[in-house]
Design an enzyme around this catalytic site. Structure first.
Site, short mmCIF file in Angstrom:
data_model
loop_
_atom_site.label_atom_id
_atom_site.label_comp_id
_atom_site.label_asym_id
_atom_site.label_seq_id
_atom_site.Cartn_x
_atom_site.Cartn_y
_atom_site.Cartn_z
N LYS A 195 36.07 40.98 53.57
CA LYS A 195 37.52 41.16 53.68
C LYS A 195 38.04 41.91 52.46
O LYS A 195 38.11 41.38 51.36
CB LYS A 195 38.27 39.83 53.78
CG LYS A 195 39.72 40.09 54.22
CD LYS A 195 40.67 38.95 53.95
CE LYS A 195 41.26 38.95 52.58
NZ LYS A 195 42.10 40.15 52.26
N GLU A 270 34.19 35.63 40.64
CA GLU A 270 34.45 36.48 39.48
C GLU A 270 35.96 36.52 39.32
O GLU A 270 36.65 37.11 40.15
CB GLU A 270 33.86 37.86 39.72
CG GLU A 270 33.28 38.47 38.46
CD GLU A 270 34.17 39.54 37.90
OE1 GLU A 270 35.18 39.17 37.27
OE2 GLU A 270 33.87 40.72 38.11
N CYS A 304 39.46 43.14 35.24
CA CYS A 304 39.33 41.73 34.84
C CYS A 304 38.77 41.60 33.43
O CYS A 304 39.07 40.64 32.73
CB CYS A 304 38.49 40.96 35.85
SG CYS A 304 36.98 41.80 36.26
N GLU A 401 46.57 35.97 32.03
CA GLU A 401 46.11 37.31 32.39
C GLU A 401 47.29 38.08 32.99
O GLU A 401 47.89 37.65 33.97
CB GLU A 401 44.98 37.21 33.41
CG GLU A 401 44.44 38.58 33.79
CD GLU A 401 43.30 38.51 34.79
OE1 GLU A 401 43.47 37.85 35.84
OE2 GLU A 401 42.25 39.11 34.52
P1 ADP Z 1 46.23 39.29 43.60
O1 ADP Z 1 47.22 38.16 43.61
O2 ADP Z 1 46.18 40.05 42.34
O3 ADP Z 1 46.34 40.18 44.80
P2 ADP Z 1 44.30 37.52 44.70
O4 ADP Z 1 43.33 36.66 43.98
O5 ADP Z 1 45.46 36.87 45.34
O6 ADP Z 1 44.77 38.63 43.68
O7 ADP Z 1 43.54 38.37 45.82
C1 ADP Z 1 42.18 38.72 45.81
C2 ADP Z 1 41.62 38.61 47.21
O8 ADP Z 1 41.74 37.27 47.65
C3 ADP Z 1 42.35 39.44 48.27
O9 ADP Z 1 41.40 39.96 49.19
C4 ADP Z 1 43.26 38.43 48.92
O10 ADP Z 1 43.60 38.77 50.25
C5 ADP Z 1 42.37 37.20 48.90
N1 ADP Z 1 43.10 35.93 49.00
C6 ADP Z 1 44.36 35.64 48.58
N2 ADP Z 1 44.68 34.38 48.87
C7 ADP Z 1 43.62 33.83 49.50
C8 ADP Z 1 43.34 32.54 50.05
N3 ADP Z 1 44.23 31.57 50.03
N4 ADP Z 1 42.12 32.34 50.62
C9 ADP Z 1 41.21 33.31 50.64
N5 ADP Z 1 41.42 34.55 50.16
C10 ADP Z 1 42.61 34.82 49.58
#
Ligand code: ADP
Ligand code: MG
Length: 499
Positions: A195, A270, A304, A401
């Site tokens: 994804k 990560e 990161c 961060e």
């Molecule tokens: P940011 O907030 O900087 O976009 P995230 O950690 O939220 O960073 O996003 C990184 C990845 O995790 C993206 O692919 C996002 O769609 C996914 N993501 C965000 N929330 C969830 C969740 N609750 N469960 C699984 N994947 C998630």
């Protein structure tokens, strides 16, 4: 929706790709989301919509997992030789290079980074990593083990693919993050549901086409575009996924861990960082100044491992700040596709607001804005390279961060390496760090004391395919890339033969 915006410089091939209907890749077929929904993706350099993307959710993840399971249990992926697997991965690397210009344009258009970075660093780096892991496909071995149990035995271990893996990636390096995840999973014989981040789905989808062209069998790589709370959460919780690999925020990392507990799937993470850049008084300023500048401002600080906390000895503090401010002032900021751009926008309005919010918090807490501290232009999400001085470890800008072009600078007036290291290690994170000195002994002594997964001496970063990357403390679980990265995707089996 209005007609998607086409940047004048994208070229015919990227334009043709953009104009397609962007679907999910499930079991070797491109299909719309079951719900029929789509979402818009943007060019952060203009803020305009550039394409519509299928919005996958739990129903699509179910189908993708079923396809990955079939491909794992009964597809040709299981029966072909490691050498054949390696060749296909190598072919994928060749295809990436052959399509470098188009893919780089798509990456730049969707993520904002300068074209020179996408084309000359990211695409070749990804090709390298695919080739590096292609080489490992034929070198996955176990050990023979002498056991002391009475009797006669022949005992050995084998490494087997962990199975169906879910991979959830962020937007800061869309192609690179997809590659870090896919290359080792493919080399070990796993099958994947990937994804991409909702902000940057384009190059992962183009990569999906190349995966097919490389001859990698149907169902081995499935791509479900969509949002985190729906598609991402469904992957993390899915009972038929054996392992989830995640790169992103520590906040979501924690959510993934909870979701994975249902079937106790393996987890690698990560996550965030707040990496120190430690400059000793004997450092070569002609190396340390550009090094520290790059460490924080590369990719607009959306890295990161960014060197976001500068610790410079009092004797060189002013020189460092003046030097970094001067270099930062010369960075040409602009749309990633413009010829002169050396730094692009941040990814979104949300991210820009977040970063500017931190700068305001820093100011309110008493920090001095020594450079930048403001948005640039009215279109796109550009932020001037920013340096905050008069910061201290209690401030949120120093502790959290920011994931943007903001450096927090502090000084030390001390020769005691333990105390300096204590300051540098005063963080919930432990992803990276760098030490700048001409004294080789101090360099190594400090490297031993930094609690982080990567430490540079007179360099901050290196993304070589062979180097493991990952975090101590709350920066993650496991290491990606290198031989270590391969092991994230294998299970070890002990086999004991009674003779
Ligand atoms: P940011 O907030 O900087 O976009 P995230 O950690 O939220 O960073 O996003 C990184 C990845 O995790 C993206 O692919 C996002 O769609 C996914 N993501 C965000 N929330 C969830 C969740 N609750 N469960 C699984 N994947 C998630
Ligand atoms: Mg988030």
């Amino acid at each position: 929706m209005n007609k998607p915006y086409i940047h004048p410089k994208i070229g015919p091939r990227a334009a043709a790709f953009l104009a397609k209907e962007h679907k999910l890749l499930i079991g070797g077929k491109w299909v719309p989301a079951r719900s029929g929904k789509t979402f818009e993706t943007f060019d952060p350099g203009t803020g305009r919509v550039i394409a519509k993307i299928a919005e996958g959710d739990a129903a699509d993840v179910d189908l993708a997992v079923a396809a990955a399971r079939r491909a794992f249990e009964s597809g040709p992926w299981r029966t072909i030789t490691p050498s054949e697997r390696g060749k296909m991965i190598w072919r994928l690397a060749d295809l990436l290079e052959q399509n470098a210009e188009e893919i780089a344009v798509l990456e730049t258009l969707n993520n904002g980074k300068p074209l020179a970075t996408s084309r000359d660093r990211d695409v070749p780096g990804c090709a390298d990593l695919f080739r590096y892991m292609a080489g490992w496909a034929t070198k996955i071995t176990g050990e023979t083990i002498s056991i002391s149990t009475p009797g006669q035995f022949h005992a050995f271990t084998v490494r087997e693919p962990v199975g169906v893996v879910g991979q959830i990636i962020p937007w800061n390096g869309p192609l690179a993050m997809a590659t870090w995840k896919l290359a080792p999973a493919l080399a070990t014989g796993c099958t994947v549901v990937l994804k991409p981040a909702e902000q940057t789905p384009l190059t992962a989808l183009r990569l999906g086409e190349l995966i097919q062209e490389a001859g990698i069998p149907d169902g081995v790589v499935n791509i479900v575009t969509g949002f985190g709370a729906t598609a991402g959460a469904a992957i993390a919780a899915h009972p038929d996924i054996d392992k989830v690999g995640f790169t992103g925020s520590s906040e979501v990392g924690r959510i993934i861990v909870h979701a994975a507990a249902g079937n106790l799937k393996k987890v690698s993470l990560e996550l965030g960082g707040k990496s120190p850049v430690i400059v000793f008084p004997d450092a070569d300023m002609s190396v340390a100044v550009p090094g520290a500048t790059q460490a924080i401002f590369a990719n607009s600080g959306q890295v990161c491992t960014a060197g976001s906390r500068l610790f410079a000895h009092k004797k060189v503090f002013d020189k460092m700040i003046d030097g970094i401010a001067q270099q930062a002032g010369k960075i040409r900021i602009g749309h990633g596709l413009s010829d002169e751009a050396q730094m692009g926008p941040v990814i979104s309005q949300t991210q820009m607001d977040r970063v500017m919010g931190y700068v305001d918090q820093g100011r309110a807490a008493g920090a001095t804005v020594a450079a930048g501290g403001k948005r640039i232009g009215g279109e796109g999400y550009f932020i001037a390279p920013t340096i905050l001085t008069d910061t201290n470890p209690e401030m949120s800008v120093v502790r959290e961060e920011i994931f943007g072009p903001v450096l927090c600078a502090m000084s030390f007036d001390d020769d005691d390496l333990e105390r300096i290291a204590k300051q540098a290690n005063d963080s919930i994170y432990g992803l990276a760090g760098s030490i700048w000195t001409q004294n080789i002994s101090i360099g190594h002594k400090m490297a031993q004391r930094i609690r982080a997964g990567r430490v540079g001496i007179n360099t901050h970063g290196n993304v070589d395919a062979a180097l493991p990357t990952g975090g101590y403390k709350q920066s993650g679980w496991g290491r990606e890339k290198g031989h270590e990265g391969l092991h994230l995707y294998t299970e070890v089996k002990s086999v004991i033969v009674s003779l």
